[in-house]
Design a protein around this motif. Structure first.
Motif, PDB file in Angstrom:
ATOM      1  N   PHE A  19       3.534   4.907  -7.308  1.00 33.62           N
ATOM      2  CA  PHE A  19       2.995   4.642  -8.639  1.00 33.62           C
ATOM      3  C   PHE A  19       1.609   3.999  -8.521  1.00 33.62           C
ATOM      4  O   PHE A  19       1.332   3.278  -7.564  1.00 33.62           O
ATOM      5  CB  PHE A  19       3.901   3.676  -9.416  1.00 33.62           C
TER       6      PHE A  19
ATOM      7  N   TYR B  46      -0.874   1.587 -11.083  1.00 33.06           N
ATOM      8  CA  TYR B  46      -1.000   0.818 -12.318  1.00 33.06           C
ATOM      9  C   TYR B  46      -2.402   0.225 -12.381  1.00 33.06           C
ATOM     10  O   TYR B  46      -3.021  -0.062 -11.352  1.00 33.06           O
ATOM     11  CB  TYR B  46       0.012  -0.322 -12.374  1.00 33.06           C
TER      12      TYR B  46
ATOM     13  N   GLN C  50      -4.725  -2.928 -14.364  1.00 30.07           N
ATOM     14  CA  GLN C  50      -4.638  -4.163 -15.142  1.00 30.07           C
ATOM     15  C   GLN C  50      -6.022  -4.606 -15.560  1.00 30.07           C
ATOM     16  O   GLN C  50      -6.887  -4.877 -14.723  1.00 30.07           O
ATOM     17  CB  GLN C  50      -3.957  -5.270 -14.337  1.00 30.07           C
TER      18      GLN C  50
ATOM     19  N   LEU D   6      -8.483  -4.069 -12.260  1.00 32.50           N
ATOM     20  CA  LEU D   6      -7.691  -4.314 -11.051  1.00 32.50           C
ATOM     21  C   LEU D   6      -6.621  -3.234 -10.954  1.00 32.50           C
ATOM     22  O   LEU D   6      -5.876  -3.016 -11.905  1.00 32.50           O
ATOM     23  CB  LEU D   6      -7.066  -5.712 -11.131  1.00 32.50           C
TER      24      LEU D   6
ATOM     25  N   PHE E  84      -3.334  -1.475  -8.935  1.00 30.13           N
ATOM     26  CA  PHE E  84      -2.214  -1.737  -8.036  1.00 30.13           C
ATOM     27  C   PHE E  84      -1.492  -0.438  -7.715  1.00 30.13           C
ATOM     28  O   PHE E  84      -1.152   0.336  -8.604  1.00 30.13           O
ATOM     29  CB  PHE E  84      -1.202  -2.693  -8.677  1.00 30.13           C
TER      30      PHE E  84
ATOM     31  N   PHE F 180       4.631  -3.938  -4.738  1.00 28.12           N
ATOM     32  CA  PHE F 180       3.245  -3.734  -5.137  1.00 28.12           C
ATOM     33  C   PHE F 180       2.294  -4.068  -3.989  1.00 28.12           C
ATOM     34  O   PHE F 180       2.535  -4.994  -3.204  1.00 28.12           O
ATOM     35  CB  PHE F 180       2.895  -4.622  -6.336  1.00 28.12           C
ATOM     36  N   GLY F 181       1.191  -3.317  -3.924  1.00 27.17           N
ATOM     37  CA  GLY F 181       0.107  -3.684  -3.034  1.00 27.17           C
ATOM     38  C   GLY F 181      -0.626  -4.896  -3.568  1.00 27.17           C
ATOM     39  O   GLY F 181      -0.371  -5.359  -4.677  1.00 27.17           O
ATOM     40  N   ASP F 182      -1.568  -5.419  -2.765  1.00 27.14           N
ATOM     41  CA  ASP F 182      -2.279  -6.637  -3.154  1.00 27.14           C
ATOM     42  C   ASP F 182      -3.318  -6.413  -4.234  1.00 27.14           C
ATOM     43  O   ASP F 182      -3.866  -7.369  -4.782  1.00 27.14           O
ATOM     44  CB  ASP F 182      -2.950  -7.258  -1.927  1.00 27.14           C
TER      45      ASP F 182
END
Lengths: 113, 116
Positions: free
Chosen positions: A34, A36, A38, A88, A90, A103-105
């Motif tokens: 996935f 995402y 932000q 940002l 993710f 989730f990645g950083d």
């Protein structure tokens, strides 16, 4: 076990240029992947996902991502960046049965006019 | 309707207070989540509810107490928090639960919590 890496903390591109935000994953089994986004002071918004089938996935706002099993990657791309894409991003991975995503950083994308 | 709502948007509480965060979705989703997020960091999973039952607790301190009154509502009860608990608390939901989890998560806008 499942893990995901976003090797770049920051990506800078000029408006109108193509953009790539990188993601690699490590799972035992077939992954669900996935992306995402932000925006400041907001929750995460779903962009696109890979479950199975065609390796090229198209999502919201003109974004797409390519699933590469041999390289265990799922890079996010857009042919022409907009200033409003600055946010940002993710990447997340989930293994069937895990009950949760990892989730990645995150990667901060800045698109300059 | 693809919206997850959270109230309040902002909350300031002292270390001896008791407060609650609320989350609501009307998408018919059967999995709901609480996350904690620090600035410019990924969301950290706290709890997962699947079909109104707690399925995952990521070793969260007992000063955080989740509750799922029905399939549309999720609460997070807060008591005796510490300043390091200050963060953005995100609620999310997804369509699938259990072993066939292919669904993306829909996130609320979050509650910005400050513990003084």
């Amino acid at each position: 076990a499942q893990s995901v890496a976003q090797p770049e903390d920051q990506v800078n591109v000029a408006e109108g240029n193509p953009l790539t935000v990188k993601c690699t994953y490590s799972v035992s089994g077939n992954p669900y992947l996935f992306w995402y986004v932000q925006y400041p002071n907001r929750g995460l918004q779903f962009l696109l996902k890979y479950i199975t089938g065609d390796n090229l996935v198209k999502g919201s706002y003109g974004f797409e991502a390519e699933f590469n099993k041999s390289q265990t990657s799922f890079h996010l791309k857009k042919p022409s960046a907009l200033v409003s894409d600055s946010a940002l991003y993710f990447c997340a991975v989930r293994v069937p049965g895990a009950g949760k995503s990892t989730f990645g950083d995150g990667t901060t994308l800045t698109v300059k006019p | 309707d693809t919206e997850v709502t959270q109230t309040p948007k902002h909350l300031v509480m002292g270390m001896t207070n008791k407060k609650s965060l609320k989350c609501e979705q009307h998408m018919g989703h059967r999995a709901m989540y609480w996350y904690k997020q620090k600035a410019k960091k990924p969301p950290e999973l706290m709890f997962v509810y699947s079909y109104e039952k707690l399925s995952i607790n990521e070793s969260v301190p007992s000063r955080f107490s989740p509750e799922c009154p029905n399939s549309s509502l999720l609460n997070l009860h807060l008591h005796a928090l510490q300043p390091e608990d200050s963060a953005l608390y995100l609620c999310a939901s997804s369509q699938a639960a259990g072993t066939a989890e292919m669904g993306e998560q829909y996130f609320g806008p979050g509650t910005r919590l400050t513990v003084t």
